[in-house]
Design an enzyme around this catalytic site. Structure first.
Site, mmCIF file in Angstrom:
data_model
loop_
_atom_site.group_PDB
_atom_site.id
_atom_site.type_symbol
_atom_site.label_atom_id
_atom_site.label_comp_id
_atom_site.label_asym_id
_atom_site.label_seq_id
_atom_site.Cartn_x
_atom_site.Cartn_y
_atom_site.Cartn_z
ATOM 1 N N GLU A 145 3.195 -4.180 -7.759
ATOM 2 C CA GLU A 145 3.151 -3.604 -9.099
ATOM 3 C C GLU A 145 3.305 -2.091 -9.008
ATOM 4 O O GLU A 145 2.710 -1.436 -8.163
ATOM 5 C CB GLU A 145 1.850 -3.986 -9.801
ATOM 6 C CG GLU A 145 1.777 -5.478 -10.101
ATOM 7 C CD GLU A 145 0.656 -5.827 -11.057
ATOM 8 O OE1 GLU A 145 0.393 -5.029 -11.983
ATOM 9 O OE2 GLU A 145 0.064 -6.914 -10.893
ATOM 10 N N ASN A 154 -0.394 -11.677 2.205
ATOM 11 C CA ASN A 154 -1.502 -11.193 1.387
ATOM 12 C C ASN A 154 -2.825 -11.216 2.152
ATOM 13 O O ASN A 154 -3.653 -10.319 2.014
ATOM 14 C CB ASN A 154 -1.615 -12.018 0.105
ATOM 15 C CG ASN A 154 -0.601 -11.581 -0.942
ATOM 16 O OD1 ASN A 154 0.110 -10.604 -0.751
ATOM 17 N ND2 ASN A 154 -0.529 -12.300 -2.040
ATOM 18 N N PHE A 205 -2.134 0.897 3.785
ATOM 19 C CA PHE A 205 -3.282 0.044 3.468
ATOM 20 C C PHE A 205 -4.507 0.396 4.311
ATOM 21 O O PHE A 205 -5.360 -0.451 4.561
ATOM 22 C CB PHE A 205 -2.925 -1.447 3.610
ATOM 23 C CG PHE A 205 -1.959 -1.926 2.570
ATOM 24 C CD1 PHE A 205 -2.408 -2.436 1.369
ATOM 25 C CD2 PHE A 205 -0.585 -1.826 2.772
ATOM 26 C CE1 PHE A 205 -1.526 -2.851 0.386
ATOM 27 C CE2 PHE A 205 0.311 -2.235 1.803
ATOM 28 C CZ PHE A 205 -0.162 -2.750 0.603
ATOM 29 N N LEU A 206 -4.604 1.645 4.720
ATOM 30 C CA LEU A 206 -5.777 2.118 5.448
ATOM 31 C C LEU A 206 -6.524 3.170 4.628
ATOM 32 O O LEU A 206 -7.120 4.090 5.186
ATOM 33 C CB LEU A 206 -5.385 2.695 6.808
ATOM 34 C CG LEU A 206 -5.116 1.704 7.938
ATOM 35 C CD1 LEU A 206 -4.788 2.440 9.228
ATOM 36 C CD2 LEU A 206 -6.302 0.764 8.158
ATOM 37 N N CYS A 222 -3.306 -10.966 -7.444
ATOM 38 C CA CYS A 222 -2.792 -11.672 -6.265
ATOM 39 C C CYS A 222 -3.805 -11.758 -5.129
ATOM 40 O O CYS A 222 -4.294 -12.844 -4.818
ATOM 41 C CB CYS A 222 -1.513 -10.994 -5.771
ATOM 42 S SG CYS A 222 -0.114 -11.137 -6.894
ATOM 43 N N LYS A 270 -7.438 -13.817 -5.505
ATOM 44 C CA LYS A 270 -7.347 -15.274 -5.712
ATOM 45 C C LYS A 270 -6.521 -15.939 -4.620
ATOM 46 O O LYS A 270 -6.769 -17.100 -4.267
ATOM 47 C CB LYS A 270 -6.810 -15.591 -7.105
ATOM 48 C CG LYS A 270 -5.405 -15.096 -7.431
ATOM 49 C CD LYS A 270 -4.356 -16.166 -7.335
ATOM 50 C CE LYS A 270 -3.006 -15.686 -7.798
ATOM 51 N NZ LYS A 270 -1.928 -16.668 -7.515
#
Length: 474
Positions: A180, A242, A283-284, A294, A297
Site C-alpha cells: 500500500e 508475509n 523492515f528493520l 495482510c 491475519k
C-alpha cells in the site's frame, strides 16, 4: 498436457488464442476492493480490455464515475484516463463478466474467520461459483487473493461442480505482492511474477495476460523474473513472504525490548546489522509494530493451515512473532505513564485528567487503511485508560471514525496538539516527520512526545524543549 517444473519458458504467444477471439486476452478482476481495483486500473493502463466486477453496487458506481474509493497515490488519474479510453469498465453482473473475459482474476477478501485464526474463504467460494455458473466457453480462472495452501485444488472442484467438462475451464494461481502506497508501481513494474499452472495452455494464457508488463520492462531495459510452478508453491509464496516480513519486524522489536532494559539504541543496532547483505536494512525499523489487512491475519491463517496439515510445529515461532507485535502497543501506554508521571499498575495506567494527541491512525503512511492499525489501537487504549485523546491523520480520518467512533478527531495536526499534555507519533507520515517541534511546542500544554515509529529527529525535538521517548532508544 501437464508441464514440467521448474520452468520459466512460456508457450509462444502465436499458439495461444484467447477464447473470446480478441487479439489479446480480455481480463476480469472479481472483487474491486483495494487489490482488484488497483490491478484492474493498472492492467487497463497496460492496454488490456478490462472489467472490474463486484457485488457492491455503490463501489462499482464510484469507480465507474472515476472515483477511487480508497487512497492510493497515482491511481485516480489512471482510473479516469482508462475509463475515458473505453478499455476499462465496471459491473455487478457475473453473467456479463463471463461473457466478456478470457482470464478471470479472483481478488476478493480472505479475512480472518470469526471463530478462529483461519482464513474465511466464503467470498472466494461465492465469486468462483457465481462466475462458473455463467461461463459458456473455455476460460482461465486465476487466484490472486491470499489463501491457505490447497485452495486452488478446492477451486478446481468448485469449477467442476458448476461447469460442463467439455468447456475445458482451467484454474491457475498467481499471488499478488502489493505494498500500500506503492501499489501502482508494484503492478506495472513488479519485482517478480509467480504463476502456478497445470497445463501449457494456462501457462501461455497467463503469459499473454502479463505481456504488457514484460513489454513495459523491455522498453525500460529491465527484467521481470517469472517463476512458473505448481499450485501449492504459488499459494505458499505469498504467505511465506508475509511470514518472513512479519518475523523481521518482530525481531527488531524484540531487540528494542532488550535495548530498553540494557541501555542500547535499537536504531543504531538496526543500522549496524542492516549493513550485512545477508540481513539488509528494510523492515528493520522498530516501533509499535505491523498492522494492516495482510500481515496480521495472514500469519495467523498460515499457522492454522499448517496445524490442519500436521505441520503446526514448523510455524510455532509465528505465535511469538504475533505476541511481540501486539506487546509493542502496550509499550506506548507504559511510556505515556512515565512521561505523565502516572503509576502503571497491573490493570495499566490511570491517565484520567490528561489530554493526549495521537498523530496517525492508518497502519502506514500513504494509505487510508486502518485495518488492525497499531496507531488506532493505541489511541483506543489511551482513551480506555482515561485520557482525552485527540486524533489526526492526513488520509485515514473517515475510516478511523468508522472503526473507532468514540475517539475525538481533529481537522489538523495543530488542532490535535493544541493543549495536549503528551504527543504520540504513531504513523510515520512525512507531515509528522517534518513538523517543526518548536512551533508545536507553543501549542502543547506539555512538551512530551512518544515517537512510536522512531521517525523523528530526537536531537531537534530535545533542543526544542521536548521530553522525548522513542521505542528501544535511551
Amino acid at each position: 498436457m501437464t508441464i514440467p517444473y521448474p520452468t520459466t519458458q512460456p508457450l509462444p504467444l502465436s499458439t495461444v488464442s484467447p477464447p473470446s477471439g480478441a487479439a489479446r486476452p480480455r481480463l476480469t478482476f472479481l472483487g474491486v476492493g483495494y487489490l482488484g481495483a488497483t490491478y484492474a486500473i493498472c492492467f487497463a493502463e497496460l492496454g488490456y480490455e478490462v472489467m472490474g466486477v463486484d457485488v457492491d453496487p455503490e463501489r462499482i458506481a464510484r469507480l465507474g464515475e472515476g472515483e477511487v474509493p480508497f487512497h492510493e497515490p497515482g491511481l485516480d488519474e489512471l482510473l479516469r484516463r482508462n475509463l475515458a479510453s473505453g478499455r476499462l469498465r465496471f459491473s455487478t453482473s457475473y453473467e456479463e463478466a463471463a461473457e466478456f473475459g478470457d482470464v478471470h482474476f479472483i481478488c476478493v477478501g480472505t479475512p480472518q474467520r470469526a471463530d478462529g485464526m483461519g482464513a474465511d474463504l466464503s467470498y472466494v467460494e461465492a465469486s468462483v461459483s457465481s462466475l462458473a455458473q455463467n461461463l459458456t466457453r473455455k476460460a482461465l480462472i486465476v487466484g490472486k487473493s491470499t489463501v491457505p495452501v490447497g485452495t486452488a485444488e478446492w477451486i478446481e472442484q468448485l469449477v467442476g461442480k458448476h461447469t460442463p467438462a467439455d468447456l475445458g475451464v482451467e484454474v491457475a494461481w498467481s499471488p499478488e505482492f502489493l505494498q500500500e502506497g506503492f501499489a501502482v508501481e508494484d503492478v506495472l513494474r513488479p519485482n517478480r511474477i509467480v504463476v502456478g499452472v497445470k497445463s501449457e495452455w494456462a501457462n501461455g494464457m497467463l503469459y499473454a495476460a502479463h505481456k504488457g508488463v514484460f513489454d513495459l520492462a523491455a522498453t525500460e531495459d529491465r527484467e521481470v523474473p517469472l517463476v512458473v510452478t505448481d499450485f501449492a508453491t504459488a499459494e505458499l509464496v505469498k504467505v511465506a513472504a508475509n511470514a518472513f516480513l512479519a518475523t523481521k519486524i518482530s525481531f527488531i522489536n524484540a531487540m528494542a525490548e532488550v535495548c530498553e532494559v540494557a541501555g542500547g539504541d535499537v536504531t543504531q543496532l538496526a543500522k549496524a546489522i542492516g549493513y550485512d547483505p545477508r540481513i539488509g536494512n528494510r523492515f528493520l525499523q522498530a516501533g509499535v509494530g505491523f498492522g494492516g489487512g495482510c500481515l496480521p491475519k495472514d500469519i495467523r491463517a498460515f499457522q492454522a493451515r499448517a496445524q490442519e496439515l500436521g505441520a503446526g510445529e514448523a510455524l510455532r515461532f509465528l505465535h511469538e512473532v504475533d505476541l511481540i507485535n501486539m506487546r509493542r502497543r502496550n509499550r506506548v501506554l507504559q511510556l505515556a505513564a512515565e512521561l505523565l508521571n502516572r503509576r502503571y499498575g497491573p490493570a495499566g495506567p490511570d491517565l484520567s485528567g490528561t489530554r493526549i494527541a495521537v498523530l496517525g491512525a492508518t497502519f502506514k503512511p500513504n494509505s487510508d487503511d486502518v485495518r488492525d492499525a497499531p496507531a488506532l489501537a493505541v489511541a483506543a487504549l489511551l482513551r480506555k485508560a482515561g485520557s482525552d485523546v485527540r486524533v489526526y491523520d492526513p488520509q485515514g480520518m473517515e475510516n478511523a471514525r468508522k472503526a473507532q467512533p468514540d475517539l475525538t478527531y481533529e481537522a489538523t495536526m495543530d488542532d490535535a496538539v493544541r493543549d495536549a499534555d503528551l504527543v504520540c507519533v504513531l504513523t510515520e507520515w512525512a507531515d509528522f516527520r517534518n513538523a517543526d517541534p518548536a512551533a508545536l511546542g507553543e501549542l502543547a500544554a506539555g512538551r512530551r512526545v512518544v515517537d512510536g515509529r522512531n521517525c523523528l529527529d530526537s536531537t531537534a525535538w530535545t533542543q526544542a524543549g521536548w521530553e522525548y521517548r522513542g521505542m528501544g532508544r535511551p
